[in-house]
Write an enzyme that holds these catalytic residues in place. Structure first.
Site, mmCIF file in Angstrom:
data_model
loop_
_atom_site.group_PDB
_atom_site.id
_atom_site.type_symbol
_atom_site.label_atom_id
_atom_site.label_comp_id
_atom_site.label_asym_id
_atom_site.label_seq_id
_atom_site.Cartn_x
_atom_site.Cartn_y
_atom_site.Cartn_z
ATOM 1 N N TYR A 176 5.386 4.080 -0.321
ATOM 2 C CA TYR A 176 4.267 3.670 -1.169
ATOM 3 C C TYR A 176 4.575 2.237 -1.561
ATOM 4 C CZ TYR A 176 2.143 8.285 -1.908
ATOM 5 O OH TYR A 176 1.492 9.474 -1.746
ATOM 6 N N ASP A 204 -3.455 5.720 2.604
ATOM 7 C CA ASP A 204 -4.651 6.455 2.173
ATOM 8 C C ASP A 204 -4.624 6.788 0.682
ATOM 9 O OD1 ASP A 204 -2.722 8.420 2.109
ATOM 10 O OD2 ASP A 204 -3.600 9.653 3.696
ATOM 11 N N HIS A 295 -3.671 13.237 4.182
ATOM 12 C CA HIS A 295 -2.731 13.463 3.090
ATOM 13 C C HIS A 295 -2.755 14.941 2.654
ATOM 14 C CE1 HIS A 295 -0.564 10.584 0.220
ATOM 15 N NE2 HIS A 295 -0.253 11.752 -0.273
HETATM 16 C C1 LIG Z 1 3.183 18.284 -2.636
HETATM 17 C C2 LIG Z 1 2.872 17.194 -1.678
HETATM 18 C C3 LIG Z 1 3.361 15.929 -1.899
HETATM 19 C C4 LIG Z 1 3.100 14.908 -0.997
HETATM 20 N N1 LIG Z 1 3.633 13.690 -1.245
HETATM 21 C C5 LIG Z 1 3.393 12.686 -0.370
HETATM 22 C C6 LIG Z 1 3.938 11.403 -0.598
HETATM 23 O O1 LIG Z 1 4.642 11.183 -1.585
HETATM 24 N N2 LIG Z 1 3.661 10.426 0.292
HETATM 25 C C7 LIG Z 1 2.867 10.654 1.398
HETATM 26 O O2 LIG Z 1 2.633 9.748 2.187
HETATM 27 N N3 LIG Z 1 2.347 11.870 1.640
HETATM 28 C C8 LIG Z 1 2.587 12.878 0.798
HETATM 29 N N4 LIG Z 1 2.065 14.110 1.048
HETATM 30 C C9 LIG Z 1 1.288 14.337 2.279
HETATM 31 C C10 LIG Z 1 2.192 14.821 3.421
HETATM 32 O O3 LIG Z 1 3.058 13.817 3.853
HETATM 33 C C11 LIG Z 1 1.340 15.271 4.622
HETATM 34 O O4 LIG Z 1 0.454 14.235 4.959
HETATM 35 C C12 LIG Z 1 0.575 16.555 4.319
HETATM 36 O O5 LIG Z 1 1.322 17.394 3.474
HETATM 37 C C13 LIG Z 1 0.264 17.297 5.598
HETATM 38 O O6 LIG Z 1 -0.473 18.450 5.327
HETATM 39 P P1 LIG Z 1 0.161 19.913 5.207
HETATM 40 O O7 LIG Z 1 0.762 20.000 3.855
HETATM 41 O O8 LIG Z 1 -1.012 20.803 5.383
HETATM 42 O O9 LIG Z 1 1.186 20.060 6.313
HETATM 43 C C14 LIG Z 1 2.309 15.148 0.152
HETATM 44 C C15 LIG Z 1 1.817 16.430 0.377
HETATM 45 C C16 LIG Z 1 2.086 17.451 -0.515
HETATM 46 C C17 LIG Z 1 1.557 18.818 -0.229
#
Ligand SMILES: Cc1cc2nc3c(=O)[nH]c(=O)nc-3n(C[C@H](O)[C@H](O)[C@H](O)COP(=O)(O)O)c2cc1C
Length: 437
Positions: A176, A204, A295
């Protein structure tokens, strides 16, 4: 003495003399006892057969606030659910009589070996769900040759994660971008110096989505926050997500990409592409890859699934003569719960997929062992599905093996995903206060 820590603020926090640390003994509450009883009653790990099992167990054993933060998605959570459904609008066209006695699902991601065509995607705040947080992922990934993407907002410090690594273990870093670019520069260069192999810049999230399940919980008290924000004043009355995201720079733009290239030799990957237009701009900006991602449904609601975007992106890049190009890899994430999902994404042109919540839920429910079981389940499914599909290697998983004709049609009927629907928790409405009648 413990090693000095570098965090996103770029400040070396200095050496800690453990003898001066005052240990606070926390009282065991009724809630702690209830959770321990639930943990004791978990299904034995060998009866966990798929990623939905992990999710449903995590939902039961997690503190409410952690479940709300992890499971939530933005607005009406349409995209969250669509991420799952999209995979069910793609059908296989399996090939037969191909001598599939031996099948191999290993691959490379950014030139790094990976035992599976998937990586552990960044999910923030692992300690909300397990005292060891992201270290559960690190140790399991090491044992199984899987790549872990470290989140900027991980609960564990990046150095603690890297210190726990096995020799030669591969990591990527999710970034980030901080308003203060000097902080970002130090953080990125520190990761590179410590051997991290890829920089995934999340694009995003200029503002974090309104995740209502999370917002209904107040992020107060002494919850495990992000390591990078230790000592900072974070706003805590709008749910966890809002509390931890205030430093993210909404002015980030394409013009900044050359600067990232100037500060690191790590491959740069843009995480959060949602259209062919932006995929073309990314290619032209000279980055090494893109993640087609919404995301996990947590940002713009009713954005399309990464899988659907993949079809449009590969077609557009191909038309311009940009793709296939071994120097430019395309990944997809969101909703991947089965090896068959991964194979569909690969058939449609993805080099690998990112998996977020399933690994998170696996460690919340069972720690490192849970993640190892999750990886093993993916392996078992790869073996079976590749044999049944008639593909002996990942290179043999080709576009002709899928029918994605109805992927972009959002109205087609498919059988219901019962496991997913059983775990999915519908949003709730605002509640009245106790009326004094
Ligand atoms: C609890 C949680 C925290 C996340 N934190 C971040 C983050 O800090 N940075 C980021 O780029 N994506 C974050 N994501 C998105 C994940 O990297 C990923 O794009 C997403 O979880 C994929 O979908 P899925 O959970 O259905 O596998 C987060 C997702 C979740 C569920």
């Amino acid at each position: 003495m413990t090693r000095p820590q570098v965090n996103l603020t770029g400040i070396r926090l200095g050496l800690i003399d453990q003898s001066t640390v005052v240990k606070v003994v926390k009282e065991v509450t009724e809630e702690d006892r209830r959770r321990q009883a639930l943990l004791d009653a978990r299904p034995p790990l060998d009866t966990v057969l798929n990623m939905h099992d992990f999710e449903t167990i995590a939902r039961t054993v997690l503190p409410e606030k952690a479940w709300a933060y992890y499971s939530s998605a933005s607005d009406d959570e349409i995209t969250l659910r669509e991420n799952r459904m999209a995979y069910q609008r793609v059908w296989f066209r399996p090939r037969i009589l191909r001598d599939v006695s031996s099948v191999d699902w290993s691959t490379t991601i950014l030139g790094q070996k990976s035992s599976l065509p998937l990586y552990i995607s960044a999910t923030a705040l692992g300690k909300l769900g397990h005292p060891d947080g992201e270290l559960c992922l690190t140790k399991a990934a090491a044992n199984h040759g899987v790549i872990q993407m470290i989140a900027t907002l991980a609960s564990c410090a990046i150095d603690d994660i890297l210190d726990a690594a096995a020799p030669g273990q591969t990591f990527f870093l999710q970034l980030y971008v901080n308003r203060d670019r000097e902080i970002t520069r130090k953080y990125v260069q520190h990761a590179e110096a410590r051997g991290v192999k890829g920089l995934f810049i999340t694009v995003d999230a200029p503002q974090l989505g309104r995740r209502e399940k999370d917002m209904r919980m107040k992020f107060v008290g002494d919850d495990a926050g992000a390591e990078v924000q230790k000592g900072q004043d974070v706003k805590k009355d709008q749910g966890v997500a809002r509390a931890i995201s205030s430093f993210i720079d909404p002015s980030l733009a394409w013009k900044d990409i050359p600067w990232f290239k100037s500060i690191t030799k790590m491959p740069i990957i843009i995480k959060g592409i949602a259209t062919a237009e932006d995929a073309i701009l990314a290619y032209e900006a000279g980055v090494q890859g893109i993640v087609l991602s919404n995301h996990g449904g947590r940002q713009l609601d009713t954005a399309r699934s990464g899988l659907e975007v993949l079809v449009e992106v590969t077609a557009a890049l191909r038309r311009r003569g940009y793709w296939p190009d071994p120097r430019f890899e395309i990944y997809v994430d969101g909703g991947v719960r089965r090896a068959s999902d991964v194979l569909k994404a690969i058939a449609l042109g993805a080099k690998a997929v990112g998996v977020g919540r399933p690994f998170l839920y696996a460690f919340c429910a069972y720690g490192q062992e849970g993640v190892e079981r999750a990886i093993q389940l993916f392996r078992d499914e790869f073996e079976m599905n590749m044999r049944l599909l008639g593909a002996r290697t990942i290179d043999e998983v080709v576009p002709d093996m899928v029918d994605a004709g109805s992927l972009a049609a959002h109205t087609v009927l498919t059988p219901e995903d019962n496991l997913f629907n059983q775990t999915y928790q519908p949003l709730s409405l605002a509640k009245f206060k106790e009326a004094k009648l």
